[in-house]
Design a protein around this motif. Structure first.
Motif, PDB file in Angstrom:
ATOM      1  N   VAL A   1       0.743  -1.178   0.034  1.00 16.56           N
ATOM      2  CA  VAL A   1       0.075   0.038  -0.053  1.00 16.56           C
ATOM      3  C   VAL A   1       0.798   1.324   0.014  1.00 16.56           C
ATOM      4  CG1 VAL A   1      -1.893  -1.087   1.130  1.00 16.56           C
ATOM      5  CG2 VAL A   1      -0.339   0.002   2.521  1.00 16.56           C
ATOM      6  N   SER A   2       2.112   1.082   0.401  1.00 19.74           N
ATOM      7  CA  SER A   2       2.985   2.193   0.278  1.00 19.74           C
ATOM      8  C   SER A   2       3.707   2.640  -1.086  1.00 19.74           C
ATOM      9  CB  SER A   2       4.146   2.311   1.340  1.00 19.74           C
ATOM     10  OG  SER A   2       4.704   1.093   1.490  1.00 19.74           O
ATOM     11  N   SER A   3       3.462   1.758  -1.968  1.00 17.84           N
ATOM     12  CA  SER A   3       3.952   1.764  -3.274  1.00 17.84           C
ATOM     13  C   SER A   3       3.511   3.003  -4.061  1.00 17.84           C
ATOM     14  CB  SER A   3       3.755   0.455  -4.287  1.00 17.84           C
ATOM     15  OG  SER A   3       4.162  -0.719  -3.704  1.00 17.84           O
ATOM     16  N   SER A   4       4.056   3.191  -5.182  1.00 17.75           N
ATOM     17  CA  SER A   4       3.728   4.475  -6.024  1.00 17.75           C
ATOM     18  C   SER A   4       1.973   4.541  -6.230  1.00 17.75           C
ATOM     19  CB  SER A   4       4.490   4.549  -7.186  1.00 17.75           C
ATOM     20  OG  SER A   4       3.826   3.518  -8.240  1.00 17.75           O
ATOM     21  N   SER A   5       1.650   5.571  -5.980  1.00 19.70           N
ATOM     22  CA  SER A   5      -0.025   5.683  -5.994  1.00 19.70           C
ATOM     23  C   SER A   5      -0.673   5.037  -7.150  1.00 19.70           C
ATOM     24  CB  SER A   5      -0.555   6.985  -5.919  1.00 19.70           C
ATOM     25  OG  SER A   5      -0.028   7.890  -7.124  1.00 19.70           O
ATOM     26  N   LYS A   6      -0.106   4.860  -8.215  1.00 20.20           N
ATOM     27  CA  LYS A   6      -0.728   4.353  -9.515  1.00 20.20           C
ATOM     28  C   LYS A   6      -0.886   2.727  -9.410  1.00 20.20           C
ATOM     29  CE  LYS A   6       0.126   4.072 -14.555  1.00 20.20           C
ATOM     30  NZ  LYS A   6       0.898   4.284 -15.824  1.00 20.20           N
ATOM     31  N   HIS A   7       0.053   2.112  -8.533  1.00 18.28           N
ATOM     32  CA  HIS A   7       0.294   0.714  -8.628  1.00 18.28           C
ATOM     33  C   HIS A   7       0.075   0.081  -7.052  1.00 18.28           C
ATOM     34  CE1 HIS A   7       1.894   0.854 -12.582  1.00 18.28           C
ATOM     35  NE2 HIS A   7       2.731   1.492 -12.336  1.00 18.28           N
ATOM     36  N   ARG A   8      -0.414   1.012  -6.022  1.00 19.82           N
ATOM     37  CA  ARG A   8      -0.482   0.603  -4.874  1.00 19.82           C
ATOM     38  C   ARG A   8      -1.675  -0.344  -4.927  1.00 19.82           C
ATOM     39  NH1 ARG A   8      -1.528   5.966  -1.768  1.00 19.82           N
ATOM     40  NH2 ARG A   8       0.706   6.064  -2.355  1.00 19.82           N
ATOM     41  N   LEU A   9      -1.525  -1.389  -3.767  1.00 16.73           N
ATOM     42  CA  LEU A   9      -2.299  -2.490  -3.884  1.00 16.73           C
ATOM     43  C   LEU A   9      -3.372  -2.079  -2.754  1.00 16.73           C
ATOM     44  CD1 LEU A   9       0.155  -5.551  -3.527  1.00 16.73           C
ATOM     45  CD2 LEU A   9      -1.244  -4.550  -5.668  1.00 16.73           C
ATOM     46  N   ASN A  10      -4.569  -2.802  -2.999  1.00 15.68           N
ATOM     47  CA  ASN A  10      -5.505  -2.368  -1.993  1.00 15.68           C
ATOM     48  C   ASN A  10      -6.626  -3.890  -1.998  1.00 15.68           C
ATOM     49  OD1 ASN A  10      -7.770  -1.646  -0.468  1.00 15.68           O
ATOM     50  ND2 ASN A  10      -8.777  -0.305  -2.033  1.00 15.68           N
ATOM     51  N   GLY A  11      -6.332  -4.840  -1.000  1.00 11.15           N
ATOM     52  CA  GLY A  11      -7.008  -5.984  -0.843  1.00 11.15           C
ATOM     53  C   GLY A  11      -6.454  -7.112  -1.706  1.00 11.15           C
ATOM     54  N   ALA A  12      -5.004  -7.213  -2.001  1.00 15.79           N
ATOM     55  CA  ALA A  12      -4.507  -8.274  -2.827  1.00 15.79           C
ATOM     56  C   ALA A  12      -4.912  -9.680  -1.882  1.00 15.79           C
ATOM     57  CB  ALA A  12      -3.087  -8.069  -2.652  1.00 15.79           C
ATOM     58  N   SER A  13      -5.273 -10.668  -2.951  1.00 17.82           N
ATOM     59  CA  SER A  13      -5.769 -11.730  -2.471  1.00 17.82           C
ATOM     60  C   SER A  13      -5.006 -13.037  -3.163  1.00 17.82           C
ATOM     61  CB  SER A  13      -7.404 -11.890  -2.690  1.00 17.82           C
ATOM     62  OG  SER A  13      -7.717 -11.751  -4.042  1.00 17.82           O
ATOM     63  N   ASN A  14      -4.530 -13.025  -4.316  1.00 12.53           N
ATOM     64  CA  ASN A  14      -4.005 -14.133  -4.860  1.00 12.53           C
ATOM     65  C   ASN A  14      -2.844 -13.719  -5.832  1.00 12.53           C
ATOM     66  OD1 ASN A  14      -3.443 -16.706  -5.432  1.00 12.53           O
ATOM     67  ND2 ASN A  14      -5.648 -17.171  -6.092  1.00 12.53           N
ATOM     68  N   LEU A  15      -2.047 -14.708  -6.242  1.00  7.58           N
ATOM     69  CA  LEU A  15      -0.852 -14.293  -7.237  1.00  7.58           C
ATOM     70  C   LEU A  15      -0.652 -15.497  -8.056  1.00  7.58           C
ATOM     71  CD1 LEU A  15       2.431 -13.640  -5.462  1.00  7.58           C
ATOM     72  CD2 LEU A  15       0.566 -14.955  -4.619  1.00  7.58           C
ATOM     73  N   LEU A  16       0.017 -15.193  -9.242  1.00  8.28           N
ATOM     74  CA  LEU A  16       0.243 -16.165 -10.460  1.00  8.28           C
ATOM     75  C   LEU A  16       1.455 -15.786 -11.057  1.00  8.28           C
ATOM     76  CD1 LEU A  16      -0.387 -18.688 -12.121  1.00  8.28           C
ATOM     77  CD2 LEU A  16      -1.569 -16.846 -13.574  1.00  8.28           C
TER      78      LEU A  16
ATOM     79  N   ASP B   1      -7.922  -6.826  -5.638  1.00  5.54           N
ATOM     80  CA  ASP B   1      -9.589  -7.029  -5.333  1.00  5.54           C
ATOM     81  C   ASP B   1     -10.075  -5.267  -5.343  1.00  5.54           C
ATOM     82  OD1 ASP B   1      -9.375  -9.592  -5.977  1.00  5.54           O
ATOM     83  OD2 ASP B   1     -10.132 -10.249  -4.068  1.00  5.54           O
ATOM     84  N   GLY B   2      -9.404  -4.640  -4.255  1.00  9.49           N
ATOM     85  CA  GLY B   2      -9.866  -3.147  -3.693  1.00  9.49           C
ATOM     86  C   GLY B   2      -9.781  -2.320  -5.017  1.00  9.49           C
ATOM     87  N   ASN B   3      -8.972  -2.497  -6.031  1.00  7.35           N
ATOM     88  CA  ASN B   3      -8.885  -1.914  -7.014  1.00  7.35           C
ATOM     89  C   ASN B   3      -9.635  -2.295  -8.493  1.00  7.35           C
ATOM     90  OD1 ASN B   3      -7.037   0.437  -5.766  1.00  7.35           O
ATOM     91  ND2 ASN B   3      -5.302  -0.913  -5.707  1.00  7.35           N
ATOM     92  N   ASP B   4     -10.317  -3.254  -8.069  1.00  2.00           N
ATOM     93  CA  ASP B   4     -10.955  -3.985  -9.317  1.00  2.00           C
ATOM     94  C   ASP B   4      -9.772  -3.915 -10.557  1.00  2.00           C
ATOM     95  OD1 ASP B   4     -13.316  -3.739  -8.090  1.00  2.00           O
ATOM     96  OD2 ASP B   4     -14.050  -1.825  -8.632  1.00  2.00           O
TER      97      ASP B   4
ATOM     98  N   PRO C   1     -14.260 -10.645  -7.279  1.00  2.00           N
ATOM     99  CA  PRO C   1     -13.825 -10.510  -6.228  1.00  2.00           C
ATOM    100  C   PRO C   1     -13.084 -12.000  -5.736  1.00  2.00           C
ATOM    101  CG  PRO C   1     -16.191 -11.289  -5.882  1.00  2.00           C
ATOM    102  CD  PRO C   1     -15.919 -10.939  -7.320  1.00  2.00           C
ATOM    103  N   THR C   2     -11.679 -11.969  -5.191  1.00  2.00           N
ATOM    104  CA  THR C   2     -10.950 -12.911  -4.681  1.00  2.00           C
ATOM    105  C   THR C   2     -10.909 -13.995  -5.926  1.00  2.00           C
ATOM    106  OG1 THR C   2     -12.048 -12.605  -2.512  1.00  2.00           O
ATOM    107  CG2 THR C   2     -10.524 -14.517  -2.636  1.00  2.00           C
ATOM    108  N   PRO C   3     -10.318 -13.689  -7.107  1.00  2.00           N
ATOM    109  CA  PRO C   3     -10.395 -14.567  -8.108  1.00  2.00           C
ATOM    110  C   PRO C   3      -9.199 -15.740  -7.853  1.00  2.00           C
ATOM    111  CG  PRO C   3      -9.247 -12.769  -8.833  1.00  2.00           C
ATOM    112  CD  PRO C   3      -9.812 -12.320  -7.364  1.00  2.00           C
ATOM    113  N   PHE C   4      -9.498 -16.976  -8.728  1.00  2.00           N
ATOM    114  CA  PHE C   4      -8.503 -17.660  -9.122  1.00  2.00           C
ATOM    115  C   PHE C   4      -8.018 -17.346 -10.355  1.00  2.00           C
ATOM    116  CE2 PHE C   4     -12.171 -20.031  -6.928  1.00  2.00           C
ATOM    117  CZ  PHE C   4     -11.671 -20.573  -6.088  1.00  2.00           C
ATOM    118  N   LEU C   5      -6.502 -17.605 -10.530  1.00  2.00           N
ATOM    119  CA  LEU C   5      -5.773 -17.017 -11.604  1.00  2.00           C
ATOM    120  C   LEU C   5      -5.150 -18.242 -12.212  1.00  2.00           C
ATOM    121  CD1 LEU C   5      -4.105 -14.003  -9.739  1.00  2.00           C
ATOM    122  CD2 LEU C   5      -6.075 -13.858 -11.482  1.00  2.00           C
ATOM    123  N   SER C   6      -5.173 -18.322 -13.414  1.00  2.00           N
ATOM    124  CA  SER C   6      -4.527 -19.426 -14.416  1.00  2.00           C
ATOM    125  C   SER C   6      -4.058 -18.742 -15.584  1.00  2.00           C
ATOM    126  CB  SER C   6      -5.371 -20.424 -14.457  1.00  2.00           C
ATOM    127  OG  SER C   6      -4.790 -21.552 -15.223  1.00  2.00           O
ATOM    128  N   SER C   7      -2.873 -19.085 -16.219  1.00  2.00           N
ATOM    129  CA  SER C   7      -2.467 -18.633 -17.452  1.00  2.00           C
ATOM    130  C   SER C   7      -1.666 -19.807 -18.338  1.00  2.00           C
ATOM    131  CB  SER C   7      -1.589 -17.532 -17.458  1.00  2.00           C
ATOM    132  OG  SER C   7      -1.050 -16.977 -18.500  1.00  2.00           O
TER     133      SER C   7
END
Length: 219
Positions: free
Chosen positions: A119-134, A145-148, A169-175
Motif C-alpha cells: 500500500v506504500s508503493s507508488s499511488s498508480k500501483h498501490r495494492l488494495n486488498g490483494a488476495s492471490n497471485l500467479l 481486489d480493492g482496485n478492481d 472478487p478474490t479470483p482464481f488465476l491461471s494462464s
C-alpha cells in the motif's frame, strides 16, 4: 483418496491435498503410485514447491515451510497466523501475499527479503486488498481486489505493466501464456495477454453457467 481438492502443484511429481482423518493431507503422486507426506490441522489456501522445499499458507493465515525430503517431520518455518493468503514460486524463491503486500521469501536464507509491493508503493500501483497471485512468463499477476484489477509486475525488469480491469472478487488465476483466466466462485473471464488486444475479454462465463460452485481454475 476420495476427496481431493483442486489445490495442486507440479514439480517433477504432482503434489495435491486430500481430506484425511479430520485434517488436510499432502500427497505426492508418482508414476508408481502415491504417498502421504504430512497433514495440516487447517485447510490450505495455497501451496508451492521451490528449491526442493514445500511452502504453504493455511486458512488461519499461517505460513509453513518444509524440506521436501523431510516433510513428515516438523517444518523449519512455521509462523503464527499473520494474514498470509497465497504463495507462488519464482526460481528458487517464493512470492507471498500478506495483508495488502507482496513479499519475497528467500529459500536459501530461510527469511523474507526487503522486497515488497504494498500500500506504500507508488499511488498508480498501490495494492488494495490483494488476495492471490500467479507467475507466468516472468510476469507476476496480482489479484488486486480493492482496485478492481489484476496488477501485472514484470519480475525481470522490476516494473509494473498495464493492469487488467477485473471486478471479480478474490479470483482464481491461471494462464498458459497468451491468455489469463480469472474466476470467482460465481463466474469466469478469459483475457488476452497478446500484444494485440492485451487485456481484451475473449470469453465470459456467466453465473448461471457455473451455478456458483467454482473452487479452482486452470488453463
Amino acid at each position: 483418496l476420495q476427496r481431493f481438492s483442486p489445490l495442486t502443484v507440479y514439480k517433477e511429481n504432482l503434489y495435491c491435498v486430500c481430506d484425511v482423518d479430520g485434517g488436510y493431507g499432502i500427497f505426492e503422486i508418482m508414476d508408481s503410485g502415491y504417498r502421504h507426506l504430512t497433514t495440516f490441522p487447517k485447510r490450505l489456501l495455497s501451496m508451492t514447491v521451490a528449491n526442493n522445499r514445500f511452502y504453504a499458507v493455511t486458512e488461519s493465515g499461517a505460513f509453513y515451510a518444509y524440506y521436501l525430503n523431510n516433510i513428515q517431520n516438523e517444518p523449519f518455518e512455521a509462523t503464527e497466523p499473520n494474514n498470509y493468503k497465497a504463495v507462488c514460486a519464482y526460481d528458487d524463491d517464493v512470492y507471498v501475499v500478506q495483508d495488502n503486500s507482496i513479499r519475497l521469501y528467500s529459500t536459501e536464507d530461510k527469511a523474507f527479503t526487503d522486497f515488497e509491493i504494498s500500500v506504500s508503493s507508488s499511488s498508480k500501483h498501490r495494492l488494495n486488498g490483494a488476495s492471490n497471485l500467479l507467475l507466468a512468463n516472468n510476469k507476476l499477476f496480482i489479484a488486486d481486489d480493492g482496485n478492481d484489477r489484476i496488477s501485472v509486475y514484470d519480475t525481470v525488469n522490476g516494473t509494473f505493466e498495464t493492469a487488467i480491469t477485473s471486478t471479480l472478487p478474490t479470483p482464481f488465476l491461471s494462464s498458459y501464456g497468451e491468455t489469463l483466466l480469472v474466476s470467482s466462485a460465481q463466474e469466469a473471464v478469459l483475457y488476452s495477454l497478446s500484444a494485440k488486444g492485451y487485456g481484451d475479454t475473449l470469453l465470459q462465463i456467466p453465473t448461471e453457467a457455473l451455478d456458483g460452485n467454482v473452487i479452482g481454475a486452470a488453463c
